[in-house]
Design a protein around this motif. Sequence first.
Motif: not given
Length: 445
Positions: A119-125, A267-273, A348-353
Motif C-alpha cells: 500500500v505504501r509503495e503504490v499510494t505513498g500512504r 523492521c518493515p513496520r518501523h519503516l512504515l512509520g 519512513t525516510q530510510w525505507r528505500e535504503f
Amino acid sequence: MDKQAFIAAVKAAGIVGEGGAGFPAHVKYAADADTVIANGCECEPLLHTDQHHMLHHANEIVRAFSELMQATGAKRGVIALKKKYKEATKILTDAIGNRPIELALLPNFYPAGDEQTLVREVTGRSVPPLGLPLMVGAVVANVVTLVPVAHALDGKPVTHKFLTVTGEVKKPGIVCVPIGTPLSACLEAAGGPTVSDPVFVLGGPMMGRMVDNADAFAKEVVTKTSGGLIILPRGHYLHRNATTPLNFMRRRAASACIQCRSCSELCPRHLLGHPFETHRVMRAFGSNAELTAEAGRLALLCCDCGVCEHVACPMGLSPRRINQAIKNELRAAGMKYEGSRDVNEAYTQWREFRRVPVPRLVNKIGISRYMELPTNDLGALSPAEVRIPLRQHIGAPAQAVVKAGDRVKCGDVIGEIPEQGLGARIHASMDGVVKSVDGAVVIGK
C-alpha cells in the motif's frame, strides 16, 4: 455487475484471501475505496503461485479486478508485481488492453508482497499501526484470490488450490489439488524427497510453519490459504531456528542482545512509520521484565516477517519468535496494544535504503540453491480421500451441513457461515461419500 450481486457471488463461492491471512473476501470487498491493488509480488522466496496465475490466468485476474474496482467505486486500479517478472508483465499488459488499470513494477526486495508495504509503495500512504488498508482508502486483493473471484462470477465455488512444491524434491513445481488433499500426496506428485530425513515448511521459508515430524506431516492437508510446501534437510538453518526452545531464546537474549537497534531499524513496520521497536521487546524479554507493560505490548505490532532474526540481528538471536511468543501470551490474557496509532513519517525516510534484497536474503537463510529450480506444471491430483477443515479462514469455523453417509458432489456446500458470524462457506472438493464430520469433513470415493 452491481455491487450487491458481486458481493453475493463472492460470498456464495466461499472465497477468502488466499495470500495467507484468509480473511473472508465478501466482507473485505464490501467497502468503498479510492484505490484497489492486486498483489502479484509473491512475498516469500521460492513460492511461484502468484507468477503461475499471472502467466496462465491473466484474463481472469483482469476480469475480476475490473469488477472489484466497480464494486468498491475505486477511481484507481493497480496490479503490482516485481519488475523481474517480464513475461507476466507482457501477458498482463495484453490482458488489460485499454482498461483503466495500471501496472506497478516493484524492485526485488522482501517483503514487497506484504500488504501494508505494498500500500505504501503504490499510494505513498502508510496504514496506521494495527490498521487496515481501507483506513487509507485502499483495498488489496491477491492475484491468486482474484482467479476464484472470476470463477465465482460464473457461479463456481472454491474447491481446488494451486501450490508450490519445492526444495529437496525430485520434480519441483506447481500442483493443482482439491482442498483437503493430504500434503503427502503433493510431495509424491513432486517425486518425493531427495533427502532421507526431511523436514517440511508449510508456506514460505520466512513465515511458513515448520513441521519436523513425519507423523505430524501425514495429518496435514491443503487448505484455501496453503501457498507452498518446501522440503529441507533436517538440521537446515531454518529448521534449527524454528525449533529453538523458548527458554534457550530467553537466555540468549539476556546474555547476547547488544541493543544495537538493527532489528528495529530494518523492521518493515518501523519503516512504515509504526512505533514498533523490536530491540525494546528483546530487552524486556531478556530481563524478565513485565511483558504486559508498554515494551512488551509492542510485540503486538509485529507482522512476523522475520527480517529481524534472519537478516538484521548480528548476534543470531530470534526476535520474531520471541515476539510471537509474547503475542500469544498477551492475547491469551486478553491484553491489547495501547500505544500510539499514529504514523511517524520521520521513520519512513530510510525505507528505500533499508529494503532487503531477495538475493541477499536467500543467501542468509541458506536457500539460494533452490532459487533456480524449475517450476514445472505438475498437473492436477485426484486423491481417493480429502479431509476438509471447517476452519480455513479468520473468524468462526463453518458449521457442517452434512453428516456421515451423505453423498456429495464437487461444489456442494458442506459448511455454512454461522448466523451473524464472520466466516466463509466450505464446499466439497470432490464427488464422494461423507465418511465423518468433526472439525473437518472427510469425503471418500
